[in-house]
Design a protein around this motif. Structure first.
Motif, PDB file in Angstrom:
ATOM      1  N   ASP A 261       0.817  -1.216   0.000  1.00  0.00           N
ATOM      2  CA  ASP A 261       0.000   0.000   0.000  1.00  0.00           C
ATOM      3  C   ASP A 261       0.851   1.266   0.000  1.00  0.00           C
ATOM      4  OD1 ASP A 261      -2.301  -1.539   0.088  1.00  0.00           O
ATOM      5  OD2 ASP A 261      -2.380  -1.561   2.288  1.00  0.00           O
ATOM      6  N   ASP A 262       2.158   1.108   0.140  1.00  0.00           N
ATOM      7  CA  ASP A 262       3.056   2.266   0.180  1.00  0.00           C
ATOM      8  C   ASP A 262       3.813   2.356  -1.139  1.00  0.00           C
ATOM      9  OD1 ASP A 262       4.879   4.265   0.661  1.00  0.00           O
ATOM     10  OD2 ASP A 262       5.557   3.478   2.593  1.00  0.00           O
ATOM     11  N   PRO A 263       3.478   3.311  -1.997  1.00  0.00           N
ATOM     12  CA  PRO A 263       4.131   3.399  -3.307  1.00  0.00           C
ATOM     13  C   PRO A 263       5.605   3.776  -3.233  1.00  0.00           C
ATOM     14  CG  PRO A 263       2.751   5.331  -2.907  1.00  0.00           C
ATOM     15  CD  PRO A 263       2.482   4.375  -1.789  1.00  0.00           C
ATOM     16  N   LYS A 264       6.058   4.274  -2.071  1.00  0.00           N
ATOM     17  CA  LYS A 264       7.451   4.692  -1.944  1.00  0.00           C
ATOM     18  C   LYS A 264       8.389   3.513  -1.684  1.00  0.00           C
ATOM     19  CE  LYS A 264       6.208   9.240  -0.065  1.00  0.00           C
ATOM     20  NZ  LYS A 264       6.355  10.141   1.112  1.00  0.00           N
ATOM     21  N   VAL A 265       7.810   2.394  -1.248  1.00  0.00           N
ATOM     22  CA  VAL A 265       8.645   1.240  -0.907  1.00  0.00           C
ATOM     23  C   VAL A 265       8.374   0.135  -1.906  1.00  0.00           C
ATOM     24  CG1 VAL A 265       9.311  -0.382   0.895  1.00  0.00           C
ATOM     25  CG2 VAL A 265       8.510   1.900   1.521  1.00  0.00           C
ATOM     26  N   ARG A 266       9.254   0.005  -2.887  1.00  0.00           N
ATOM     27  CA  ARG A 266       9.091  -0.987  -3.943  1.00  0.00           C
ATOM     28  C   ARG A 266      10.425  -1.686  -4.211  1.00  0.00           C
ATOM     29  NH1 ARG A 266       4.537  -0.794  -3.073  1.00  0.00           N
ATOM     30  NH2 ARG A 266       2.773  -0.258  -4.394  1.00  0.00           N
ATOM     31  N   GLY A 267      10.354  -2.837  -4.859  1.00  0.00           N
ATOM     32  CA  GLY A 267      11.557  -3.540  -5.282  1.00  0.00           C
ATOM     33  C   GLY A 267      12.462  -3.897  -4.116  1.00  0.00           C
ATOM     34  N   PRO A 268      13.783  -3.686  -4.275  1.00  0.00           N
ATOM     35  CA  PRO A 268      14.731  -4.056  -3.216  1.00  0.00           C
ATOM     36  C   PRO A 268      14.531  -3.256  -1.932  1.00  0.00           C
ATOM     37  CG  PRO A 268      15.834  -2.763  -4.911  1.00  0.00           C
ATOM     38  CD  PRO A 268      14.476  -3.107  -5.442  1.00  0.00           C
ATOM     39  N   PHE A 269      13.861  -2.084  -2.040  1.00  0.00           N
ATOM     40  CA  PHE A 269      13.583  -1.311  -0.830  1.00  0.00           C
ATOM     41  C   PHE A 269      12.648  -2.085   0.105  1.00  0.00           C
ATOM     42  CE2 PHE A 269      14.586   1.931  -4.047  1.00  0.00           C
ATOM     43  CZ  PHE A 269      15.622   2.589  -3.404  1.00  0.00           C
ATOM     44  N   GLN A 270      11.737  -2.874  -0.478  1.00  0.00           N
ATOM     45  CA  GLN A 270      10.875  -3.706   0.347  1.00  0.00           C
ATOM     46  C   GLN A 270      11.700  -4.726   1.125  1.00  0.00           C
ATOM     47  OE1 GLN A 270       7.797  -5.514  -2.058  1.00  0.00           O
ATOM     48  NE2 GLN A 270       6.372  -3.836  -1.650  1.00  0.00           N
ATOM     49  N   ALA A 271      12.674  -5.323   0.465  1.00  0.00           N
ATOM     50  CA  ALA A 271      13.520  -6.327   1.133  1.00  0.00           C
ATOM     51  C   ALA A 271      14.287  -5.709   2.294  1.00  0.00           C
ATOM     52  CB  ALA A 271      14.483  -6.955   0.124  1.00  0.00           C
ATOM     53  N   LEU A 272      14.815  -4.501   2.092  1.00  0.00           N
ATOM     54  CA  LEU A 272      15.567  -3.861   3.159  1.00  0.00           C
ATOM     55  C   LEU A 272      14.639  -3.440   4.300  1.00  0.00           C
ATOM     56  CD1 LEU A 272      18.335  -2.921   4.110  1.00  0.00           C
ATOM     57  CD2 LEU A 272      17.843  -0.686   3.119  1.00  0.00           C
ATOM     58  N   TRP A 273      13.448  -2.949   3.962  1.00  0.00           N
ATOM     59  CA  TRP A 273      12.492  -2.564   5.011  1.00  0.00           C
ATOM     60  C   TRP A 273      12.119  -3.785   5.837  1.00  0.00           C
ATOM     61  CZ3 TRP A 273       7.907  -3.622   7.211  1.00  0.00           C
ATOM     62  CH2 TRP A 273       7.310  -2.638   8.000  1.00  0.00           C
TER      63      TRP A 273
END
Length: 400
Positions: A261-273
């Motif tokens: 639901d957060d468009p700012k967190v995508r791709g590898p950023f999701q993995a780090l989050w």
């Protein structure tokens, strides 16, 4: 050449170390080792103790005319092991501490209640290596200790509360030492775990879980050194179990649904989050995402080459959390290598006059001044400016 000089050379050669390797472990120049072995200079008592640890011989046998006596407890972990000299010395310090701590507790007439095997409902016989069941086993352990299926609390504190003696040691970067940690089922103290602090916080969490797996499922093997470059069945099992214990599949999916639901967190950023949320390394999270089939192999291959520091900076996360701590805890004096339970018991024993400061300093392998300053001194009086400001804010709303 005096007797100690002869013994030093003999012990080093029996340990299969060069003068240069011994010097590196002690943090001295090679020429000083040569001077000690020729009898032209005499090592201090502290250096002699470290040399005995490094060579795996009883310190007292250095002074006697009899043959050198090997330290019996070293055989389980160090005999035949290919280790760097600094790692060998640090492992020796750990094992010496465990023996000294057991003697300390006996002197205090403490009733030892060591953890030697897991609770009956979790016990798989002490030599279990079937990786197909790691997910189910990890959930069972979480359920037994009421940990739920979400992010775990601080594993250092959890294992300390459980009765596992967790010891921190600077074993060097994994690229050099190859050692992430170790497990030892001590004859008197039971489960003890060593963690290499020259790794990132996320890797330390994985090491703690990995060694906990050894304690739960491989306790019949009294001592295990976990090397990053060797993967026999027990190591592979412990790796797999640790990954599922730290990051349950259901919990990953629950958090991913929120992140979508957060468009700012995508791709590898999701993995780090997710890695930050579960307090694990970025690599551990990528492996879990791949094993749960939440990313495919090509995505995994792409994401694992991103700079973790750059990803963290772009997300506004502290970059330091993804680096090896700069404080290497060099030397043998740092109290931070010991768990809170050990430090608190030591403090109480001194305050209750059950044992002297000098005796505790010897057990913890620190000098008396360090012990008095870092363990026995009271906190400085006087609140900080921020404490005063916060107190004034709450005074207006008390009671609430």
């Amino acid at each position: 050449m005096n007797n100690i000089a002869k013994k030093l050379r003999q012990a080093r050669e029996q340990a299969g170390l060069t003068q240069a390797e011994a010097a590196k472990a002690l943090g001295v120049v090679r020429e000083l080792i040569s001077l000690w072995e020729s009898g032209k200079r005499s090592p201090s008592l502290a250096h002699l103790r470290d040399l005995a640890r490094l060579y795996g011989v009883e310190e007292e046998s250095m002074f006697s005319k009899d043959a050198l006596q090997p330290i019996q407890s070293r055989g389980l972990l160090l005999r035949g092991a290919t280790l760097s000299s600094p790692s060998r010395l640090e492992l020796g310090r750990w094992l010496d501490f465990l023996d000294s701590w057991a003697d300390f507790l006996n002197d205090l007439n403490e009733e030892l209640k060591p953890l030697r095997r897991p609770p009956r409902t979790l016990d798989k016989g002490g030599d279990y290596t079937d990786r197909r069941s790691v997910s189910q086993l990890a959930e069972q352990v979480r359920a037994h200790y009421n940990l739920g299926l979400d992010a775990l609390p601080d594993l250092y504190a959890f294992l300390d509360d459980l009765g596992v003696i967790v010891y921190r040691a600077p074993l060097g970067p994994l690229s050099e030492s190859k050692i992430s940690g170790a497990f030892y089922n001590h004859p008197q103290l039971g489960w003890s775990v060593l963690v290499n602090v020259n790794t990132t916080p996320g890797r330390q969490a994985f090491t703690l879980a990995h060694e906990f797996a050894h304690a739960l499922y491989h306790y019949r093997t009294q001592g295990i050194i976990s090397r990053s470059n060797e993967k026999p069945p027990k190591e592979r099992f412990a790796d797999a179990w640790a990954a599922h214990f730290l990051v349950p599949g259901k919990a990953i999916r629950d958090q991913l649904r929120k992140l979508n639901d957060d468009p700012k967190v995508r791709g590898p950023f999701q993995a780090l989050w997710l890695a930050r949320y579960f307090r694990v390394s970025y690599n551990t999270m990528l492996i879990r995402l791949r094993s749960e089939r939440l990313i495919d192999q090509s995505t995994y291959d792409e994401w694992r080459f991103y700079s973790v520091s750059d990803l963290a900076q772009r997300l506004g996360l502290p970059v330091e959390d993804y680096k090896v701590p700069e404080d290497k805890m060099a030397g043998n004096w740092n109290l931070r290598r010991y768990p809170l339970s050990v430090l608190e018991k030591s403090r109480r024993a001194i305050e209750d006059r059950l044992i002297s400061v000098a005796e505790v300093a010897a057990v913890l392998d620190v000098d008396r001044t360090t012990l008095e300053i870092d363990l026995l001194s009271l906190p400085k009086k006087g609140p900080t400016e921020s404490q005063v400001r916060e107190a004034r804010e709450f005074e207006d709303v008390l009671p609430f």
